[in-house]
Enzyme design. Structure first.
Site, PDB file in Angstrom:
ATOM      1  N   CYS A   1      38.911  44.252  38.384  1.00 40.40           N
ATOM      2  CA  CYS A   1      38.253  43.961  39.662  1.00 40.40           C
ATOM      3  C   CYS A   1      39.158  43.280  40.685  1.00 40.40           C
ATOM      4  O   CYS A   1      39.413  43.828  41.757  1.00 40.40           O
ATOM      5  CB  CYS A   1      37.029  43.109  39.404  1.00 40.40           C
ATOM      6  SG  CYS A   1      35.927  43.887  38.223  1.00 40.40           S
TER       7      CYS A   1
ATOM      8  N   ASN B   1      35.336  38.407  45.900  1.00 43.67           N
ATOM      9  CA  ASN B   1      36.419  38.609  44.930  1.00 43.67           C
ATOM     10  C   ASN B   1      37.766  38.175  45.506  1.00 43.67           C
ATOM     11  O   ASN B   1      38.576  37.559  44.815  1.00 43.67           O
ATOM     12  CB  ASN B   1      36.480  40.066  44.482  1.00 43.67           C
ATOM     13  CG  ASN B   1      35.576  40.323  43.277  1.00 43.67           C
ATOM     14  OD1 ASN B   1      34.852  39.432  42.847  1.00 43.67           O
ATOM     15  ND2 ASN B   1      35.615  41.528  42.752  1.00 43.67           N
TER      16      ASN B   1
ATOM     17  N   LYS C   1      30.273  59.466  24.934  1.00 47.51           N
ATOM     18  CA  LYS C   1      29.831  58.088  25.185  1.00 47.51           C
ATOM     19  C   LYS C   1      28.312  57.968  24.964  1.00 47.51           C
ATOM     20  O   LYS C   1      27.831  57.039  24.311  1.00 47.51           O
ATOM     21  CB  LYS C   1      30.154  57.766  26.652  1.00 47.51           C
ATOM     22  CG  LYS C   1      30.595  56.349  26.917  1.00 47.51           C
ATOM     23  CD  LYS C   1      31.160  56.309  28.319  1.00 47.51           C
ATOM     24  CE  LYS C   1      31.227  54.935  28.856  1.00 47.51           C
ATOM     25  NZ  LYS C   1      31.574  54.896  30.269  1.00 47.51           N
TER      26      LYS C   1
HETATM   27  C1  UGA Z   1      35.341  39.224  38.601  1.00 51.87           C
HETATM   28  C2  UGA Z   1      34.373  38.283  39.359  1.00 51.87           C
HETATM   29  O1  UGA Z   1      34.449  36.966  38.818  1.00 51.87           O
HETATM   30  C3  UGA Z   1      32.936  38.768  39.248  1.00 51.87           C
HETATM   31  O2  UGA Z   1      32.091  37.938  40.045  1.00 51.87           O
HETATM   32  C4  UGA Z   1      32.862  40.204  39.772  1.00 51.87           C
HETATM   33  O3  UGA Z   1      31.568  40.738  39.625  1.00 51.87           O
HETATM   34  C5  UGA Z   1      33.838  41.079  38.984  1.00 51.87           C
HETATM   35  O4  UGA Z   1      35.166  40.539  39.113  1.00 51.87           O
HETATM   36  C6  UGA Z   1      33.756  42.462  39.565  1.00 51.87           C
HETATM   37  O5  UGA Z   1      34.170  42.653  40.709  1.00 51.87           O
HETATM   38  O6  UGA Z   1      33.153  43.344  38.933  1.00 51.87           O
HETATM   39  P1  UGA Z   1      36.047  39.547  36.033  1.00 51.87           P
HETATM   40  O7  UGA Z   1      37.100  40.456  36.547  1.00 51.87           O
HETATM   41  O8  UGA Z   1      35.206  39.956  34.882  1.00 51.87           O
HETATM   42  O9  UGA Z   1      35.000  39.191  37.229  1.00 51.87           O
HETATM   43  O10 UGA Z   1      36.773  38.240  35.585  1.00 51.87           O
HETATM   44  P2  UGA Z   1      36.909  36.702  36.025  1.00 51.87           P
HETATM   45  O11 UGA Z   1      36.293  35.854  34.999  1.00 51.87           O
HETATM   46  O12 UGA Z   1      36.494  36.503  37.414  1.00 51.87           O
HETATM   47  O13 UGA Z   1      38.498  36.526  35.888  1.00 51.87           O
HETATM   48  C7  UGA Z   1      39.382  37.345  36.631  1.00 51.87           C
HETATM   49  C8  UGA Z   1      40.802  36.972  36.339  1.00 51.87           C
HETATM   50  O14 UGA Z   1      41.133  35.727  36.907  1.00 51.87           O
HETATM   51  C9  UGA Z   1      41.168  36.847  34.855  1.00 51.87           C
HETATM   52  O15 UGA Z   1      42.393  37.504  34.643  1.00 51.87           O
HETATM   53  C10 UGA Z   1      41.309  35.366  34.622  1.00 51.87           C
HETATM   54  O16 UGA Z   1      42.225  35.069  33.600  1.00 51.87           O
HETATM   55  C11 UGA Z   1      41.822  34.907  35.965  1.00 51.87           C
HETATM   56  N1  UGA Z   1      41.504  33.496  36.274  1.00 51.87           N
HETATM   57  C12 UGA Z   1      40.236  33.095  36.454  1.00 51.87           C
HETATM   58  C13 UGA Z   1      42.550  32.593  36.423  1.00 51.87           C
HETATM   59  O17 UGA Z   1      43.736  32.941  36.274  1.00 51.87           O
HETATM   60  N2  UGA Z   1      42.253  31.300  36.737  1.00 51.87           N
HETATM   61  C14 UGA Z   1      40.990  30.868  36.934  1.00 51.87           C
HETATM   62  O18 UGA Z   1      40.799  29.674  37.234  1.00 51.87           O
HETATM   63  C15 UGA Z   1      39.953  31.782  36.770  1.00 51.87           C
END
Ligand code: UGA
Length: 466
Positions: free
Chosen positions: A263, A211, A36
Site C-alpha cells: 500500500c 496513506n 482461489k
Molecule cells: C496501510 C495503512 O496503515 C492502512 O490504513 C491502509 O488501509 C493500508 O495501508 C492500505 O492502503 O490498504 P499496511 O500496509 O497493512 O496498512 O501496513 P502498516 O501497518 O500501515 O505498515 C506499513 C509499513 O510501515 C510497514 O512496512 C511497517 O513496517 C512500516 N512502519 C509502520 C514503520 O516503519 N514505522 C512505523 O512506525 C509504522
C-alpha cells in the site's frame, strides 16, 4: 440483513466480505481465479490474517458466506456490490493500474439485472469513481437498471485487518448520490464509528492523503534517526517524547528499515504521479520515497562499517515479511537487503515464522541469488556460526529469544537491529556489537576480525549471569 456481493478475494475483499457476513448479512464473494475460489470453498485462505480463518469457517457454516467465480450468481439479488480488486502500480512513472477495476465494472454491467449500489473499495486515482460509472453505464445489459457509485476507501492494516474492520477510526463515503451513500452508511451503523460523507473525489483523495501522511511520518522519524545517530541521541526516546504531544501522536514514529507492503509504496508513488500529471511538483512526497529507499541500505552500510568486506561471511537474517503478522512479501525491505548482502559475496541464513514460502517465491521472482540463501527452521539455526545477525521484521518471537545462547553460537557477535527491538544497553552487556537505527552509540568500531576480543568480555559477563 442486506444481500451483498464482494468482487475480489484479496486482503480487502475477503476481510470485508467475511466481516459483513459476520454482522449478519448475506454475502457472496466473487473472484475470477477459479483455484482461489475452490480453495476458499474448502476453507483454505489465500492469505495469512489473524482471526480470519475461523471467521470464514463460522460464516460459511452459518450459510451467510459463499464463494463463486460466477458473476451472475454473485450479483443475483445483491443490493450492494463492493469492488475490492487490486490496483497495482501500472506505469513506470508510478500511476495506478486501473485494469482490474475497469474489468470488474464491465462484468457487473454485463450481468446486473436489478438496481444496486456499487461501492468502490479499491484504492483508485482521484476521479476513478466517474470512470467506474461510465464503464458500467456504457456496458449495461439492461438499460432500465439504475445504479449509483459510492467510494468507500479501506483503512485496514494487514495483520490486524479483522480488528481494524470491526473497530474503524472512521468510515468514509463519497458519492454524488447522497441517498446511495446513506444506504451504505446504514450497513456500517453497527460498528458505531464516525461516518464522513462527502463527494466522490474527496473520498478518493482522503485515502491517498492518509496513506501518504503515515508514510511521511515514517520517513520523517527515519530522517530524525539518522541525525540522532550522528549527534548521539536515541530516536526511540525522541519518538516517545514527541508522541505525548496530542498534535503529533506516538503512532507511526517507529524508526527502522522503512515502510514496505502493497500500500504505502504504491500509494505514495501514485499520489506523486497524480500531482505530476496535474503540473505540480510533489517535493515532499519525493523526499518521503527517497528517504525510504535509503533506509534499507543502512543495514548493508552498517554491516560493511563493522565487517569490512562481506565476501565469504555468513549473515543471519531474522524476518522476511514486510511487517509482523503477515506472510506478505510485497515490497518487503528483506528482498533488497538480502539482494545486496548476497551480491557482495556473503551467504544468508534466514528465518521467518510464517513467510518462508512466500519469501522464497518473492526472492526467486525478484532474481535474488537463491543458492546463496539457507532457509532455517528457527532463529537459533540462523545465528549458528553467523558473522552477523540482522533483524529485519519485528515478529514477537524475536523479542523473547535467549540472546545469550544466540551470542554463544555466533562466529562474531554482531547484531544489527533494523527495528530497534532490543535494549541497546542489555545487548552491550551481553557482549554484542549492537547497532540499532538512530540510537547514538558513539563512533563505529574499526573493522572487527573473527574471534575478536569482545568474546572475552562476553565470557566474563556470561559467568556473572549464571
Ligand atoms: C496501510 C495503512 O496503515 C492502512 O490504513 C491502509 O488501509 C493500508 O495501508 C492500505 O492502503 O490498504 P499496511 O500496509 O497493512 O496498512 O501496513 P502498516 O501497518 O500501515 O505498515 C506499513 C509499513 O510501515 C510497514 O512496512 C511497517 O513496517 C512500516 N512502519 C509502520 C514503520 O516503519 N514505522 C512505523 O512506525 C509504522
Amino acid at each position: 440483513m442486506s444481500t451483498i456481493c464482494v468482487i475480489g478475494t484479496g486482503y480487502v475483499g475477503l476481510v470485508t466480505g467475511t466481516c459483513l457476513a459476520d454482522m449478519g448479512n448475506q454475502v457472496t464473494c466473487v473472484d475470477i481465479i477459479a483455484e482461489k475460489i475452490e480453495r476458499l470453498k474448502r476453507g483454505i485462505l489465500p492469505i495469512y490474517e489473524p482471526g480470519l480463518e475461523e471467521m470464514v469457517e463460522r460464516n460459511v457454516h452459518a450459510g451467510r458466506l459463499y464463494f463463486t467465480t460466477n458473476y451472475p450468481e454473485g450479483l443475483d439479488g445483491s443490493e450492494f456490490i463492493f469492488i475490492a480488486v487490486n490496483t497495482p502500480t501500472g506505469t513506470s512513472q508510478g500511476g495506478a493500474d486501473m485494469r482490474y477495476v475497469e474489468s470488474a465494472a464491465r462484468s457487473i454491467a454485463e450481468h446486473l439485472e436489478h438496481d444496486a449500489v456499487i461501492i468502490n473499495k479499491s484504492t483508485v486515482p482521484v476521479g476513478s469513481g466517474d470512470v467506474v460509472s461510465r464503464v458500467i453505464h456504457n456496458n449495461l445489459k439492461r438499460p432500465d437498471v439504475r445504479f449509483a457509485v459510492v467510494s468507500n476507501p479501506e483503512f485496514l492494516r494487514e495483520g490486524s485487518a479483522v480488528l481494524d474492520f470491526q473497530n474503524p477510526d472512521r468510515v468514509v463515503l463519497g458519492s454524488s448520490d447522497m441517498e446511495a451513500a446513506y444506504k451504505v452508511a446504514h450497513l456500517y451503523m453497527p460498528l458505531r464509528a464516525p461516518i464522513v460523507t462527502t463527494d466522490l473525489y474527496t473520498a478518493e483523495m482522503i485515502k491517498y492523503a492518509s496513506n501518504a501522511f503515515l508514510a511521511t511520518k515514517i520517513s520523517f522519524i527515519n530522517e530524525i534517526a539518522q541525525i540522532c545517530e550522528r549527534l548521539g541521541a536515541d530516536v526511540k526516546e525522541v519518538a516517545v517524547g514527541m508522541g505525548y504531544d496530542k498534535r503529533i501522536g506516538r503512532g507511526f514514529l517507529d524508526a527502522g528499515l522503512g515502510y514496505g507492503g502493497s500500500c504505502f509504496p504504491k500509494d505514495v508513488r501514485a499520489l506523486a504521479h497524480m500531482a505530476d500529471e496535474a503540473g505540480l511538483h510533489p517535493q515532499l512526497l519525493r523526499a518521503v520515497m527517497e528517504i525510504n529507499h535509503d533506509q534499507r541500505r543502512l543495514v548493508v552500510s552498517k554491516l560493511s562499517s563493522i565487517l569490512g568486506s562481506l565476501r565469504g561471511c555468513t549473515i543471519g537474517v531474522l524476518g522476511l515479511a514486510f511487517k509482523p503478522n503477515t506472510d506478505d512479501m510485497r515490497e518487503a525491505p528483506s528482498i533488497d537487503i538480502i539482494r545486496w548482502i548476497t551480491s557482495q559475496g556473503a551467504t544468508v541464513h534466514v528465518y521467518d515464522p510464517v513467510a518462508t514460502e512466500t519469501g522464497r517465491e518473492a526472492l526467486e521472482r525478484e532474481g535474488v541469488r537463491i543458492d546463496a540463501i539457507t532457509f532455517c527452521k528457527n532463529p537459533y539455526e540462523v545465528a549458528e556460526g553467523a558473522d552477523a545477525l540482522v533483524l529485519v521484521t519485528e515478529w514477537n518471537e524475536f523479542k523473547s529469544l535467549n540472546m545469550l545462547q544466540i551470542h554463544h553460537s555466533m562466529r562474531r557477535p554482531i547484531l544489527i537491529d533494523g527495528r530497534n527491538v532490543y535494549e541497546a544497553s542489555e545487548m552491550d552487556r551481553l557482549g554484542f556489537i549492537y547497532r540499532g537505527i538512530g540510537r547514538g552509540t558513539g563512533p563505529a568500531p574499526s573493522i572487527l576480525p573473527a574471534g575478536d576480543t569482545t568474546s572475552t568480555v562476553h565470557e566474563q559477563q556470561s559467568l556473572e549471569l549464571q
